[in-house]
Enzyme design. Structure first.
Site: not given
Length: 283
Positions: A179, A202
């Site tokens: 990740h 994000r």
């Protein structure tokens, strides 16, 4: 690639039905759509925030509803604080694999029990935490040994090993995802387990900057791409003893991104855990 075409087709064609089942049958309000990593359209379903803007954790909400549904079913018992110890089996015909007849587990007091049944479904938390000699990670993804994880100590591969011990076939054991974003706690930067930096940071407009303040990647690209860019473009983290840790980046959210992500949740990371700082202006 190595994907099973039937499974991919089933997932892509039937996923909408599963979402509507969760909404209509389970009463989970998955009505907010987000565009996250690797997506070209908004297709991640989330629970809308509360009236005061506090975000509602989608995983917790699904499990809360699932637990309530299970509790209402006759003949279904949920046992917690128990640890599975092994699969129970009996020998089959001469060339046949052993037949699974149940499980042995240990309760919170340390007593062993057996449950006999017609079928056992093993659903475990993976093996990403265990980096020890002989671990499944060392066997199947030795390149990730030493990489920090967002998993807790429960993700040690026990469930996989129980199946392996009776001759179960293992597939795709190398498919361990790296990740892109997990938080480095300045108070304990070397901790093996990190807080996950959720994709929504994000997806809400957060950007990643290198140590010279330069944006170096499309933050909504594939996780594998974002992860590799951090490794290629960012400097190693300087540990308190002067040694170098893994490459890292800044995650920056402006006011609009903070509002979209949810300030109450952001304040948890900032005020309670100490993983974000408020900054006025630029340097």
């Amino acid at each position: 690639g190595t994907s099973d075409v039937g499974c991919v087709s089933m997932l892509s064609q039937k996923s909408a039905e599963a979402i509507h089942w969760l909404i209509d049958e389970m009463g989970i309000p998955l009505t907010t759509l987000s565009q996250l990593g690797g997506h070209t359209k908004k297709r991640t379903h989330r629970v809308p925030p509360r009236a005061d803007g506090t975000p509602v954790p989608v995983g917790f909400t699904i499990m809360q509803h699932a637990r309530a549904a299970a509790a209402s079913m006759d003949g279904l018992e949920v046992r917690t604080n128990c640890a599975m110890k092994r699969l129970l089996t009996k020998d089959g015909d001469s060339d046949a694999p052993p037949e699974v007849t149940g499980v042995e587990y240990e309760d919170a007091e340390g007593a062993l029990h057996e449950i006999l049944c017609d079928a056992v479904v093993i659903t475990t938390g993976g093996f990403g935490f265990d980096h020890s000699d002989g671990s499944l990670l060392q066997q199947h993804r030795p390149d990730l040994v030493g990489v920090p994880t967002t998993n807790g100590s429960f993700a040690n591969g026990d469930g996989v090993r129980f199946g392996e011990a009776i001759g179960a076939t293992l597939i795709d054991m190398d498919k361990v995802q790296l990740h892109p974003t997990a938080f480095i706690d300045p108070k304990d930067p070397g901790n093996h387990t990190k807080y996950l930096g959720p994709e929504a940071l994000r997806g809400s407009g957060g950007i990643l900057l290198d140590q010279r303040g330069r944006r170096f990647v499309n933050e909504l690209d594939l996780r594998s791409v974002v992860s590799q860019k951090i490794l290629d473009r960012c400097d190693p983290y300087k540990m308190p003893d002067g040694t170098e840790y893994r490459p890292w980046s800044w995650c920056v959210l402006n006011d609009e991104a903070q509002d979209k992500f949810g300030r109450p949740m952001l304040n948890f990371y900032k005020d309670q855990v100490g993983l974000f700082e408020a900054v006025e202006g630029t340097k």
